[in-house]
Write a protein that holds these residues in place. Structure first.
Motif, PDB file in Angstrom:
ATOM      1  N   ASP A   1       0.796  -1.233   0.000  1.00 45.13           N
ATOM      2  CA  ASP A   1       0.000   0.000   0.000  1.00 45.13           C
ATOM      3  C   ASP A   1       0.827   1.280   0.000  1.00 45.13           C
ATOM      4  O   ASP A   1       0.279   2.376   0.036  1.00 45.13           O
TER       5      ASP A   1
ATOM      6  N   SER B   1      -4.233   2.636  -3.206  1.00 43.40           N
ATOM      7  CA  SER B   1      -5.450   1.835  -3.059  1.00 43.40           C
ATOM      8  C   SER B   1      -5.438   0.632  -3.995  1.00 43.40           C
ATOM      9  O   SER B   1      -6.107  -0.361  -3.729  1.00 43.40           O
TER      10      SER B   1
ATOM     11  N   ALA C   1      -5.405  -5.026  -5.386  1.00 41.32           N
ATOM     12  CA  ALA C   1      -5.428  -4.245  -4.143  1.00 41.32           C
ATOM     13  C   ALA C   1      -4.238  -4.608  -3.262  1.00 41.32           C
ATOM     14  O   ALA C   1      -3.689  -5.712  -3.363  1.00 41.32           O
TER      15      ALA C   1
ATOM     16  N   HIS D   1      -3.099   3.663  -8.354  1.00 43.28           N
ATOM     17  CA  HIS D   1      -4.346   4.316  -7.963  1.00 43.28           C
ATOM     18  C   HIS D   1      -4.173   4.700  -6.501  1.00 43.28           C
ATOM     19  O   HIS D   1      -3.932   3.833  -5.658  1.00 43.28           O
ATOM     20  N   HIS D   2      -4.269   5.980  -6.216  1.00 45.03           N
ATOM     21  CA  HIS D   2      -3.973   6.480  -4.878  1.00 45.03           C
ATOM     22  C   HIS D   2      -5.170   6.348  -3.932  1.00 45.03           C
ATOM     23  O   HIS D   2      -6.324   6.358  -4.366  1.00 45.03           O
ATOM     24  N   ALA D   3      -4.871   6.263  -2.657  1.00 43.29           N
ATOM     25  CA  ALA D   3      -5.894   6.114  -1.622  1.00 43.29           C
ATOM     26  C   ALA D   3      -6.826   7.327  -1.567  1.00 43.29           C
ATOM     27  O   ALA D   3      -7.983   7.199  -1.164  1.00 43.29           O
TER      28      ALA D   3
END
Length: 159
Positions: free
Chosen positions: A44, A50, A91, A131-133
């Protein structure tokens, strides 16, 4: 050549079961004395990521990974070899890649697995997007110089 080792190479969207892959490679085999596995997971990035999205060219990626797997079989005395790489949206905490190298002795299995992972990290035809949180989309991830340097140790000298 009868009894020649043929690598298993799969590129798939669905997750894989590491233990089942090892069991499938070794079941009924008394000639295997060592199994080395590498399982790569999506991290992560300290809460910033994400998901990681992996894209590839179907057919081309399998052929290229198959080529390097065949080279590993030529270089080391392996009894079996499995390489699985996932694609799609993955993920944090999920599997991305698996290499299972089986041989009579540990050194060949360790070296073959290391060789394959160096190749997969530096030269396999995959494209990764973060894909960022926070919901934003990152750019495409560039290969790291350290990965290229690690892979260069396996280059055969030219005559």
């Amino acid at each position: 050549m009868p009894g020649a080792v043929r690598p298993t190479v799969r590129i798939e969207a669905q997750d894989f079961d590491v233990a089942a892959e090892i069991a499938g490679l070794t079941k009924g085999r008394a000639d295997i004395g060592a199994v080395v596995t590498f399982s790569g997971l999506c991290r992560d990035e300290q809460g910033a990521l994400s998901a990681l999205e992996l894209e590839h060219y179907p057919g081309m990626a399998e052929a290229e990974i198959g080529r390097i797997a065949a080279e590993a079989i030529e270089r080391w005395p392996l009894q079996g070899l499995t390489v699985i790489h996932r694609h799609g949206r993955i993920a944090p905490g999920e599997n991305i890649v698996l290499v299972v190298a089986a041989s009579a002795h540990r050194q060949a299995a360790f070296e073959a697995a290391n060789f394959l992972m160096d190749y997969l990290k530096s030269r396999a035809p995959f494209w990764k997007k973060e894909h960022h949180a926070d919901g934003s989309e990152g750019g495409w991830v560039e290969a790291k110089e350290a990965d290229d340097e690690a892979a260069s140790r396996w280059t055969k000298p030219t005559d």
